[in-house]
Design an enzyme around this catalytic site. Structure first.
Site, short mmCIF file in Angstrom:
data_model
loop_
_atom_site.label_atom_id
_atom_site.label_comp_id
_atom_site.label_asym_id
_atom_site.label_seq_id
_atom_site.Cartn_x
_atom_site.Cartn_y
_atom_site.Cartn_z
N CYS A 56 0.83 -1.21 0.00
CA CYS A 56 0.00 0.00 0.00
C CYS A 56 0.86 1.26 0.00
O CYS A 56 0.54 2.24 -0.67
CB CYS A 56 -0.93 0.00 1.22
SG CYS A 56 -2.12 -1.36 1.21
N ARG A 133 -8.50 -4.48 -2.40
CA ARG A 133 -7.60 -3.68 -3.23
C ARG A 133 -8.33 -3.45 -4.54
O ARG A 133 -8.01 -4.05 -5.57
CB ARG A 133 -6.25 -4.38 -3.43
CG ARG A 133 -5.15 -3.42 -3.92
CD ARG A 133 -3.84 -4.12 -4.18
NE ARG A 133 -3.26 -4.73 -3.00
CZ ARG A 133 -2.60 -4.06 -2.05
NH1 ARG A 133 -2.46 -2.75 -2.15
NH2 ARG A 133 -2.09 -4.69 -1.02
#
Length: 215
Positions: A56, A133
């Site tokens: 991330c 995601r």
């Protein structure tokens, strides 16, 4: 604070292309924001599993560095995770301190998972964000034009998302299609002929169902 603008949006579940993007108002690192305030612009709305994680962090570094390129396409970035607003603020400050990159786009708090569930980012019974995601490209009318999912272990390609936004825009404005690997300035392809007469108009030695349009 996460508030859906329409109760029906909360019950919708997984979204599909050309659905209306569920509206919401929520807290973010840029203050309270509403999706409706982005009407008239394209939005790349993306979620990530957790703050302070390696993949991330790599994505946020890339998104922050590419933010101006998205803006030139009339496209705003909007991030989301189920972490708290305070975790978001601490993480973005840490990114700036350690990597010298300032994240200028908002990061939404969704600790109750209301928004994630409304977008189908999570199963309605899930208590974890571990699989989130997801990326949604929303057009200026609030319609979802593309949906891209990645597993937890694989980071997104920001360059590909930029290409996708521009391809959607060019296809719409030009009334043509973008072939495999299309890049700005490359040839487009015409929609397949719908009549025999149109098919006969193809140049000799060229397939009627694959007609390039040069820029």
């Amino acid at each position: 604070m996460q508030v859906m603008d329409d109760a029906d949006d909360l019950r919708r579940g997984a979204l599909r292309l050309n659905d209306r993007a569920p509206g919401f108002t929520a807290r973010s690192t840029a203050g309270d924001i509403s999706l409706s305030s982005y009407r008239g612009r394209w939005v790349l709305f993306f979620s990530h599993p957790a703050d302070f994680t390696a993949v991330c962090t790599s994505e946020f570094l890339a998104f922050a560095k590419a933010e101006e390129r998205f803006r030139r396409l009339n496209c705003d970035l909007l991030g989301l995770s189920v972490d708290s607003l305070y975790a978001h603020v601490a993480w973005l400050q840490d990114i700036e301190r350690n990597f010298g990159v300032r994240v200028g786009f908002p990061l939404i708090e969704d600790s109750s998972m209301v928004i994630a569930k409304a977008y189908g980012m999570l199963d309605s019974t899930s208590a974890s964000s571990a699989t989130v995601r997801a990326t949604y490209i929303i057009d200026p009318q609030g319609i979802i034009r593309a949906i891209v999912w990645y597993p937890m272990t694989v980071g997104r390609s920001v360059d590909e998302l930029l290409r996708l936004v521009e391809a959607l825009q060019v296809s719409e404005t030009e009334g043509a299609l973008t072939p495999e690997g299309w890049q700005p300035g490359c040839a487009l392809v015409e929609p397949a002929a719908q009549t025999l007469e149109t098919a006969r108009q193809a140049e000799p030695g060229h397939a009627w169902y694959y007609r390039e349009r040069r820029p």
